[in-house]
Design a protein around this motif. Structure first.
Motif, PDB file in Angstrom:
ATOM      1  N   ASP A 160       0.696  -1.398   0.034  1.00  0.00           N
ATOM      2  CA  ASP A 160       0.053  -0.484  -0.035  1.00  0.00           C
ATOM      3  C   ASP A 160       0.802   1.000   0.118  1.00  0.00           C
ATOM      4  O   ASP A 160       1.302   1.532   0.974  1.00  0.00           O
ATOM      5  CB  ASP A 160      -0.973  -0.012   1.321  1.00  0.00           C
ATOM      6  N   GLU A 161       0.967   1.902  -1.215  1.00  0.00           N
ATOM      7  CA  GLU A 161       1.287   3.300  -1.460  1.00  0.00           C
ATOM      8  C   GLU A 161       1.367   4.372   0.066  1.00  0.00           C
ATOM      9  O   GLU A 161       2.643   4.758   0.131  1.00  0.00           O
ATOM     10  CB  GLU A 161       1.238   3.912  -2.442  1.00  0.00           C
ATOM     11  N   THR A 162      -0.144   4.394   0.387  1.00  0.00           N
ATOM     12  CA  THR A 162       0.285   5.564   1.367  1.00  0.00           C
ATOM     13  C   THR A 162       0.710   4.862   3.080  1.00  0.00           C
ATOM     14  O   THR A 162       0.843   5.266   4.249  1.00  0.00           O
ATOM     15  CB  THR A 162      -1.262   5.467   2.034  1.00  0.00           C
ATOM     16  N   VAL A 163       0.821   3.532   2.726  1.00  0.00           N
ATOM     17  CA  VAL A 163       1.192   2.974   4.236  1.00  0.00           C
ATOM     18  C   VAL A 163       3.197   3.085   4.911  1.00  0.00           C
ATOM     19  O   VAL A 163       3.902   2.517   3.276  1.00  0.00           O
ATOM     20  CB  VAL A 163       1.000   1.348   4.762  1.00  0.00           C
ATOM     21  N   ASN A 164       3.509   3.643   5.250  1.00  0.00           N
ATOM     22  CA  ASN A 164       5.176   3.788   5.485  1.00  0.00           C
ATOM     23  C   ASN A 164       5.339   2.476   6.939  1.00  0.00           C
ATOM     24  O   ASN A 164       4.185   1.899   7.123  1.00  0.00           O
ATOM     25  CB  ASN A 164       5.393   5.028   6.581  1.00  0.00           C
ATOM     26  N   LEU A 165       6.493   2.264   7.197  1.00  0.00           N
ATOM     27  CA  LEU A 165       7.419   1.099   7.745  1.00  0.00           C
ATOM     28  C   LEU A 165       6.931   1.029   9.696  1.00  0.00           C
ATOM     29  O   LEU A 165       5.891   0.326   9.773  1.00  0.00           O
ATOM     30  CB  LEU A 165       8.619   1.312   8.028  1.00  0.00           C
ATOM     31  N   GLU A 166       6.710   2.565   9.726  1.00  0.00           N
ATOM     32  CA  GLU A 166       6.229   2.455  10.993  1.00  0.00           C
ATOM     33  C   GLU A 166       4.684   2.821  11.552  1.00  0.00           C
ATOM     34  O   GLU A 166       4.053   1.458  12.463  1.00  0.00           O
ATOM     35  CB  GLU A 166       6.145   4.188  12.094  1.00  0.00           C
ATOM     36  N   GLU A 167       3.564   3.204  10.575  1.00  0.00           N
ATOM     37  CA  GLU A 167       2.678   2.426  10.113  1.00  0.00           C
ATOM     38  C   GLU A 167       1.952   0.956   9.710  1.00  0.00           C
ATOM     39  O   GLU A 167       0.909   0.566  10.973  1.00  0.00           O
ATOM     40  CB  GLU A 167       1.457   2.756   9.175  1.00  0.00           C
ATOM     41  N   SER A 168       2.566   0.053   9.580  1.00  0.00           N
ATOM     42  CA  SER A 168       2.670  -1.195   9.544  1.00  0.00           C
ATOM     43  C   SER A 168       3.439  -2.190  10.649  1.00  0.00           C
ATOM     44  O   SER A 168       2.622  -3.006  11.022  1.00  0.00           O
ATOM     45  CB  SER A 168       3.891  -1.951   8.251  1.00  0.00           C
ATOM     46  N   VAL A 169       4.039  -1.663  11.614  1.00  0.00           N
ATOM     47  CA  VAL A 169       4.001  -1.950  13.070  1.00  0.00           C
ATOM     48  C   VAL A 169       3.222  -1.935  14.224  1.00  0.00           C
ATOM     49  O   VAL A 169       3.332  -2.554  14.710  1.00  0.00           O
ATOM     50  CB  VAL A 169       5.754  -0.785  13.442  1.00  0.00           C
ATOM     51  N   VAL A 170       2.646  -1.430  13.645  1.00  0.00           N
ATOM     52  CA  VAL A 170       1.036  -0.229  14.794  1.00  0.00           C
ATOM     53  C   VAL A 170       0.178  -0.954  14.822  1.00  0.00           C
ATOM     54  O   VAL A 170      -0.298  -1.396  15.331  1.00  0.00           O
ATOM     55  CB  VAL A 170       0.685   1.267  14.493  1.00  0.00           C
ATOM     56  N   ASN A 171       0.553  -1.761  13.013  1.00  0.00           N
ATOM     57  CA  ASN A 171      -1.077  -2.588  12.525  1.00  0.00           C
ATOM     58  C   ASN A 171      -0.339  -3.459  12.826  1.00  0.00           C
ATOM     59  O   ASN A 171      -2.100  -4.411  13.475  1.00  0.00           O
ATOM     60  CB  ASN A 171      -1.002  -2.069  10.897  1.00  0.00           C
ATOM     61  N   LEU A 172       0.572  -4.137  13.409  1.00  0.00           N
ATOM     62  CA  LEU A 172       0.625  -5.259  13.683  1.00  0.00           C
ATOM     63  C   LEU A 172       0.519  -5.780  15.487  1.00  0.00           C
ATOM     64  O   LEU A 172       0.161  -6.965  15.794  1.00  0.00           O
ATOM     65  CB  LEU A 172       2.298  -5.878  12.949  1.00  0.00           C
ATOM     66  N   LEU A 173       1.218  -4.353  15.955  1.00  0.00           N
ATOM     67  CA  LEU A 173       0.567  -4.885  17.016  1.00  0.00           C
ATOM     68  C   LEU A 173      -0.691  -4.794  17.923  1.00  0.00           C
ATOM     69  O   LEU A 173      -1.366  -5.491  18.231  1.00  0.00           O
ATOM     70  CB  LEU A 173       1.413  -3.391  18.113  1.00  0.00           C
ATOM     71  N   ARG A 174      -1.461  -3.747  16.868  1.00  0.00           N
ATOM     72  CA  ARG A 174      -2.480  -3.884  17.129  1.00  0.00           C
ATOM     73  C   ARG A 174      -3.287  -5.140  16.262  1.00  0.00           C
ATOM     74  O   ARG A 174      -4.389  -5.979  17.429  1.00  0.00           O
ATOM     75  CB  ARG A 174      -3.144  -2.904  16.586  1.00  0.00           C
ATOM     76  N   LYS A 175      -3.008  -5.649  15.871  1.00  0.00           N
ATOM     77  CA  LYS A 175      -3.402  -7.133  15.154  1.00  0.00           C
ATOM     78  C   LYS A 175      -3.906  -8.286  16.149  1.00  0.00           C
ATOM     79  O   LYS A 175      -4.584  -8.824  16.849  1.00  0.00           O
ATOM     80  CB  LYS A 175      -3.034  -7.422  13.638  1.00  0.00           C
ATOM     81  N   HIS A 176      -2.635  -8.122  16.945  1.00  0.00           N
ATOM     82  CA  HIS A 176      -1.802  -9.638  17.734  1.00  0.00           C
ATOM     83  C   HIS A 176      -2.269  -9.107  19.746  1.00  0.00           C
ATOM     84  O   HIS A 176      -2.148  -9.791  20.458  1.00  0.00           O
ATOM     85  CB  HIS A 176      -0.668  -9.891  17.234  1.00  0.00           C
ATOM     86  N   GLU A 177      -2.667  -7.611  19.654  1.00  0.00           N
ATOM     87  CA  GLU A 177      -2.955  -7.509  21.141  1.00  0.00           C
ATOM     88  C   GLU A 177      -1.836  -6.867  21.416  1.00  0.00           C
ATOM     89  O   GLU A 177      -1.739  -7.506  22.862  1.00  0.00           O
ATOM     90  CB  GLU A 177      -4.842  -8.062  21.413  1.00  0.00           C
ATOM     91  N   LEU A 178      -1.026  -6.354  21.058  1.00  0.00           N
ATOM     92  CA  LEU A 178       1.005  -6.531  21.763  1.00  0.00           C
ATOM     93  C   LEU A 178       1.008  -5.014  22.221  1.00  0.00           C
ATOM     94  O   LEU A 178       0.398  -4.221  21.793  1.00  0.00           O
ATOM     95  CB  LEU A 178       1.267  -7.071  21.273  1.00  0.00           C
ATOM     96  N   THR A 179       1.458  -5.138  23.675  1.00  0.00           N
ATOM     97  CA  THR A 179       2.352  -3.485  24.043  1.00  0.00           C
ATOM     98  C   THR A 179       3.390  -3.637  23.279  1.00  0.00           C
ATOM     99  O   THR A 179       4.503  -4.784  23.636  1.00  0.00           O
ATOM    100  CB  THR A 179       2.327  -3.815  25.789  1.00  0.00           C
ATOM    101  N   MET A 180       3.888  -2.425  23.418  1.00  0.00           N
ATOM    102  CA  MET A 180       5.354  -2.076  23.241  1.00  0.00           C
ATOM    103  C   MET A 180       6.527  -1.594  24.059  1.00  0.00           C
ATOM    104  O   MET A 180       5.559  -0.257  24.609  1.00  0.00           O
ATOM    105  CB  MET A 180       6.063  -2.106  21.539  1.00  0.00           C
ATOM    106  N   VAL A 181       7.672  -1.231  23.791  1.00  0.00           N
ATOM    107  CA  VAL A 181       8.823  -0.660  25.127  1.00  0.00           C
ATOM    108  C   VAL A 181       9.756   0.013  24.327  1.00  0.00           C
ATOM    109  O   VAL A 181       9.628  -1.063  23.401  1.00  0.00           O
ATOM    110  CB  VAL A 181       8.921  -1.071  26.230  1.00  0.00           C
ATOM    111  N   THR A 182       9.861   1.636  23.552  1.00  0.00           N
ATOM    112  CA  THR A 182      11.750   1.469  22.990  1.00  0.00           C
ATOM    113  C   THR A 182      12.787   2.051  24.558  1.00  0.00           C
ATOM    114  O   THR A 182      12.154   1.991  24.789  1.00  0.00           O
ATOM    115  CB  THR A 182      11.222   2.337  22.227  1.00  0.00           C
ATOM    116  N   ALA A 183      14.077   0.960  23.908  1.00  0.00           N
ATOM    117  CA  ALA A 183      15.033   1.808  24.692  1.00  0.00           C
ATOM    118  C   ALA A 183      16.400   1.877  23.980  1.00  0.00           C
ATOM    119  O   ALA A 183      17.085   1.407  22.937  1.00  0.00           O
ATOM    120  CB  ALA A 183      15.724   0.358  25.670  1.00  0.00           C
ATOM    121  N   GLU A 184      15.737   3.358  23.598  1.00  0.00           N
ATOM    122  CA  GLU A 184      17.108   3.872  22.382  1.00  0.00           C
ATOM    123  C   GLU A 184      18.437   4.281  23.720  1.00  0.00           C
ATOM    124  O   GLU A 184      18.170   6.012  24.116  1.00  0.00           O
ATOM    125  CB  GLU A 184      16.044   4.793  22.496  1.00  0.00           C
TER     126      GLU A 184
END
Length: 415
Positions: A254-278
């Motif tokens: 989908d030309e309108t979807v970027n990488l971060e959107e695809s990640v958020v969509n996957l997390l929602r799909k599997h009802e997962l929570t995430m944390v970042t450590a940078e």
């Protein structure tokens, strides 16, 4: 139909404003099956605008001009076109009334005298009434040449083009283009091209082209058909073959979807929570996630642990790891990802540590050395990267690769 886009504005010529209108029109023309052969940027100078239009007339049958339709003295696109095609400028009562109504809606009783300049239209042209501003657009047909004048502000140009110009151009086309964008992460452009060179060589319709982005490669598949259904049928088997060759490396078509959107969509799909450590990315990964509407449903915590003390305090990275392996190590990245997830009770985590430069590198650990890690279902995956470029480029590549690793880990562990 061969087209040329002429963007008028000294601010564009000087680089003070990015020419987004040129890119937008080129994309939209491509969708309509119109080939854009030339882009021209010209300053607010009537003589040079005339010269640009005369040159375009010799090499294109469709000419777009944007900008220079305002009320000021340096807005002279309309006047230049009138001069080239020997058309008069005449006042249009309807346009004048629209200008009056717009000022009334804005609560302004007195209309500046120079705004009435915008009520003058090209004699014999189709008027494109502007519901979002005071400058109308125009379609002027002269023999085999069609000239389309559009206002410069994108908030006026985009709706005018979509609501008025597209229907006009569509009615004149005997074919359509259909495009599908295949977006790949984690594979270099040269490697992608090597894997699909047989498809590129064998295909003329659809046409296949690759575009390099930050740690990404986009493959555009474009087919021409008598209608959209026919064009889609031509594109479908090529996209299917690309999916077969690149597998999980493809994160969207989908030309309108970027990488971060695809990640958020996957997390929602599997009802997962995430944390970042940078560390070296300094919050860039979290910022990319937060750019996606609804990210609050998946992003639980975000840590910027730039110092070793912060890594120990918030992520439970051991003192011995930092002393023996340093913060620029696989071991540290692994402990950062695990600690972030366990300490904050999240399903998945992503962590980054490395040397963004320009200082701090050694022969053993050079600038650009970055470790990205991901925790999912009790397992931690760590990848070592050696990025090139400026400090910002290294940080951007690190953030993109970290999100891609997170995406792939979710797919492997939860799908």
């Amino acid at each position: 139909m061969e087209a040329e886009i002429i963007n008028v504005g000294t601010e564009l010529l000087m680089g003070n404003v990015v020419n987004t209108n040129g890119a937008y029109l080129a994309r939209e023309c491509s969708k309509l099956g119109i080939g854009v052969y030339y882009h021209t940027v010209i300053g607010d100078n009537e003589k040079r605008v005339k010269q640009a239009v005369m040159t375009a007339r010799e090499r294109a049958s469709l000419i777009f001009l944007t900008g220079g339709l305002g009320p000021t003295q340096d807005d002279m696109t309309k006047e230049a076109v009138a001069g080239v095609f020997q058309r008069k400028l005449v006042e249009d009562p309807k346009v004048k009334e629209e200008i009056s109504q717009l000022f009334e809606r804005m609560g302004k009783k007195k209309i500046p005298e120079n705004n009435w300049k915008q009520a003058k239209v090209l004699e014999g042209a189709i008027i494109l009434h502007n519901e979002n501003g005071t400058a109308p657009g125009f379609i002027l047909e002269e023999g085999k040449t069609t000239v389309i004048l559009l206002p410069g502000p994108p908030r006026e140009l985009y709706p005018m083009f979509e609501n008025k110009v597209i229907p006009y151009l569509s009615a004149r086309q005997d074919s359509v283009l259909y495009t599908k964008m295949v977006k790949i992460c984690g594979v270099g452009e040269s490697k992608v091209e090597e894997q699909i060179k047989d498809l590129i060589r064998e295909q003329s319709n659809p046409a296949i082209a690759t575009y390099a982005k930050t740690s990404e490669v986009h493959i555009r598949v474009t087919a021409k058909g008598k209608d959209e259904t026919e064009a889609k049928k031509l594109v479908k088997p090529v996209v299917k073959e690309l999916k077969k060759r690149f597998g999980n490396g493809i994160y969207t078509t989908d030309e309108t979807v970027n990488l971060e959107e695809s990640v958020v969509n996957l997390l929602r799909k599997h009802e997962l929570t995430m944390v970042t450590a940078e560390s070296c990315t300094g919050g860039m990964i979290a910022s990319m996630i937060v750019n996606v509407p609804g990210a609050s449903s998946v992003l639980k915590e975000s840590f910027v642990t730039y110092s070793n003390r912060a890594k120990r305090k918030y992520l439970d990275v051991s003192k011995s790891t930092l002393k023996k392996y340093t913060e620029y190590s696989e071991k540290c990245a692994k402990e950062m990802a695990r600690g972030a997830a366990l300490v904050n009770d999240c399903d998945v985590s992503v962590a980054v540590t490395g040397i963004a430069g320009p200082d701090g590198g050694t022969e053993e650990k050079p600038v650009g050395l970055v470790y990205v890690s991901c925790y999912a279902k009790g397992k931690v995956i760590v990848e070592e990267h050696h990025f090139q470029g400026t400090r910002l480029m290294i940080r951007e590549q690190s953030a993109t690769c970290a999100l891609d690793l997170l995406r792939r880990c979710i797919m492997e562990q939860y799908e």
